[in-house]
Design a protein around this motif. Sequence first.
Motif, PDB file in Angstrom:
ATOM      1  N   LYS A  64       0.828  -1.201   0.000  1.00  0.00           N
ATOM      2  CA  LYS A  64       0.000   0.000   0.000  1.00  0.00           C
ATOM      3  C   LYS A  64       0.869   1.260   0.000  1.00  0.00           C
ATOM      4  N   ILE A  65       1.822   1.345   0.916  1.00  0.00           N
ATOM      5  CA  ILE A  65       2.685   2.524   0.992  1.00  0.00           C
ATOM      6  C   ILE A  65       3.581   2.598  -0.239  1.00  0.00           C
ATOM      7  N   GLY A  66       3.982   1.430  -0.761  1.00  0.00           N
ATOM      8  CA  GLY A  66       4.872   1.362  -1.922  1.00  0.00           C
ATOM      9  C   GLY A  66       4.238   1.825  -3.220  1.00  0.00           C
ATOM     10  N   GLU A  67       2.926   2.071  -3.216  1.00  0.00           N
ATOM     11  CA  GLU A  67       2.294   2.643  -4.402  1.00  0.00           C
ATOM     12  C   GLU A  67       2.883   4.016  -4.697  1.00  0.00           C
ATOM     13  N   ASN A  68       3.459   4.627  -3.671  1.00  0.00           N
ATOM     14  CA  ASN A  68       4.178   5.888  -3.807  1.00  0.00           C
ATOM     15  C   ASN A  68       5.618   5.630  -3.357  1.00  0.00           C
ATOM     16  N   PRO A  69       6.535   5.312  -4.293  1.00  0.00           N
ATOM     17  CA  PRO A  69       7.911   4.978  -3.910  1.00  0.00           C
ATOM     18  C   PRO A  69       8.607   6.070  -3.090  1.00  0.00           C
ATOM     19  N   ARG A  70       8.298   7.330  -3.356  1.00  0.00           N
ATOM     20  CA  ARG A  70       8.908   8.415  -2.577  1.00  0.00           C
ATOM     21  C   ARG A  70       8.495   8.327  -1.118  1.00  0.00           C
ATOM     22  N   CYS A  71       7.242   7.981  -0.874  1.00  0.00           N
ATOM     23  CA  CYS A  71       6.752   7.843   0.495  1.00  0.00           C
ATOM     24  C   CYS A  71       7.410   6.645   1.178  1.00  0.00           C
ATOM     25  N   LEU A  72       7.440   5.505   0.495  1.00  0.00           N
ATOM     26  CA  LEU A  72       8.054   4.307   1.074  1.00  0.00           C
ATOM     27  C   LEU A  72       9.506   4.570   1.437  1.00  0.00           C
ATOM     28  N   THR A  93      14.744  -4.362   1.057  1.00  0.00           N
ATOM     29  CA  THR A  93      14.561  -5.675   0.439  1.00  0.00           C
ATOM     30  C   THR A  93      13.160  -6.247   0.675  1.00  0.00           C
ATOM     31  N   ILE A  94      12.389  -5.624   1.542  1.00  0.00           N
ATOM     32  CA  ILE A  94      11.082  -6.186   1.896  1.00  0.00           C
ATOM     33  C   ILE A  94      10.137  -6.293   0.704  1.00  0.00           C
ATOM     34  N   PRO A  95      10.023  -5.273  -0.171  1.00  0.00           N
ATOM     35  CA  PRO A  95       9.109  -5.460  -1.315  1.00  0.00           C
ATOM     36  C   PRO A  95       9.447  -6.705  -2.143  1.00  0.00           C
ATOM     37  N   LYS A  96      10.723  -6.965  -2.340  1.00  0.00           N
ATOM     38  CA  LYS A  96      11.123  -8.165  -3.087  1.00  0.00           C
ATOM     39  C   LYS A  96      10.793  -9.421  -2.282  1.00  0.00           C
ATOM     40  N   ARG A  97      11.063  -9.398  -0.980  1.00  0.00           N
ATOM     41  CA  ARG A  97      10.799 -10.557  -0.135  1.00  0.00           C
ATOM     42  C   ARG A  97       9.309 -10.855  -0.031  1.00  0.00           C
ATOM     43  N   CYS A  98       8.483  -9.828  -0.269  1.00  0.00           N
ATOM     44  CA  CYS A  98       7.026 -10.003  -0.277  1.00  0.00           C
ATOM     45  C   CYS A  98       6.514 -10.436  -1.648  1.00  0.00           C
ATOM     46  N   ASN A  99       7.420 -10.547  -2.613  1.00  0.00           N
ATOM     47  CA  ASN A  99       7.054 -10.895  -3.987  1.00  0.00           C
ATOM     48  C   ASN A  99       6.042  -9.919  -4.579  1.00  0.00           C
ATOM     49  N   ILE A 100       6.219  -8.643  -4.295  1.00  0.00           N
ATOM     50  CA  ILE A 100       5.344  -7.609  -4.847  1.00  0.00           C
ATOM     51  C   ILE A 100       5.775  -7.382  -6.294  1.00  0.00           C
ATOM     52  N   ALA A 101       4.898  -7.735  -7.210  1.00  0.00           N
ATOM     53  CA  ALA A 101       5.229  -7.691  -8.636  1.00  0.00           C
ATOM     54  C   ALA A 101       5.500  -6.278  -9.133  1.00  0.00           C
ATOM     55  N   ASP A 102       4.745  -5.310  -8.649  1.00  0.00           N
ATOM     56  CA  ASP A 102       4.903  -3.943  -9.140  1.00  0.00           C
ATOM     57  C   ASP A 102       5.705  -3.076  -8.170  1.00  0.00           C
ATOM     58  N   ARG A 103       6.699  -3.691  -7.521  1.00  0.00           N
ATOM     59  CA  ARG A 103       7.545  -2.948  -6.584  1.00  0.00           C
ATOM     60  C   ARG A 103       8.399  -1.934  -7.351  1.00  0.00           C
ATOM     61  N   PRO A 104       8.888  -0.919  -6.664  1.00  0.00           N
ATOM     62  CA  PRO A 104       9.668   0.127  -7.330  1.00  0.00           C
ATOM     63  C   PRO A 104      11.097  -0.320  -7.657  1.00  0.00           C
ATOM     64  N   VAL A 105      11.234  -1.202  -8.616  1.00  0.00           N
ATOM     65  CA  VAL A 105      12.537  -1.751  -9.009  1.00  0.00           C
ATOM     66  C   VAL A 105      13.421  -0.646  -9.586  1.00  0.00           C
ATOM     67  N   GLY A 106      14.634  -0.565  -9.090  1.00  0.00           N
ATOM     68  CA  GLY A 106      15.592   0.402  -9.600  1.00  0.00           C
ATOM     69  C   GLY A 106      15.435   1.794  -9.020  1.00  0.00           C
ATOM     70  N   TYR A 107      14.463   1.992  -8.136  1.00  0.00           N
ATOM     71  CA  TYR A 107      14.241   3.296  -7.519  1.00  0.00           C
ATOM     72  C   TYR A 107      15.319   3.515  -6.465  1.00  0.00           C
ATOM     73  N   GLN A 108      15.982   4.645  -6.519  1.00  0.00           N
ATOM     74  CA  GLN A 108      17.041   4.934  -5.551  1.00  0.00           C
ATOM     75  C   GLN A 108      16.449   5.587  -4.311  1.00  0.00           C
ATOM     76  N   CYS A 109      16.823   5.062  -3.172  1.00  0.00           N
ATOM     77  CA  CYS A 109      16.309   5.538  -1.889  1.00  0.00           C
ATOM     78  C   CYS A 109      17.484   5.800  -0.967  1.00  0.00           C
ATOM     79  N   GLY A 110      17.817   7.059  -0.774  1.00  0.00           N
ATOM     80  CA  GLY A 110      18.916   7.402   0.129  1.00  0.00           C
ATOM     81  C   GLY A 110      20.230   6.750  -0.244  1.00  0.00           C
ATOM     82  N   GLY A 111      20.506   6.632  -1.510  1.00  0.00           N
ATOM     83  CA  GLY A 111      21.747   6.010  -1.971  1.00  0.00           C
ATOM     84  C   GLY A 111      21.676   4.502  -2.086  1.00  0.00           C
TER      85      GLY A 111
END
Length: 117
Positions: A64-72, A93-111
């Motif tokens: 739910k929060i990951g729908e907005n990668p900036r927020c997550l 790593t949690i979005p990947k570990r949750c097998n969220i298909a539409d996770r923000p792949v490649g999104y940079q977060c704090g380096g």
Amino acid sequence: MKLVCCFLVFLSVSGITLLNVAEGGGECGRSSPDREAWKLAPCAMAAQDTNAPVSSSCCQQVKKIGENPRCLCAVMLSDTAKNSGIKPEIAITIPKRCNIADRPVGYQCGGILFSLQ
């Protein structure tokens, strides 16, 4: 279990303070990243240890929060998360570990990049 209880106590104390803060439109809309971090309490152990299981309630909140990668990202790097012992390099790593298909792949977060796999 003791760590989860400490995390929840910390979030409760932080939340009382946050209730008195006027909020505008930031990374998480009208809610602050610290307030959104409350919703990720079920992820406390998984955000500190890559071998810890990730609960379905954690995955639901991350999705739910990951729908907005900036927020997550802001939540994972928030003072609330840092002060509760969350490790951003593991939390990311949690979005990947949750097998969220539409996770923000490649999104940079704090380096740190969200996992590509």
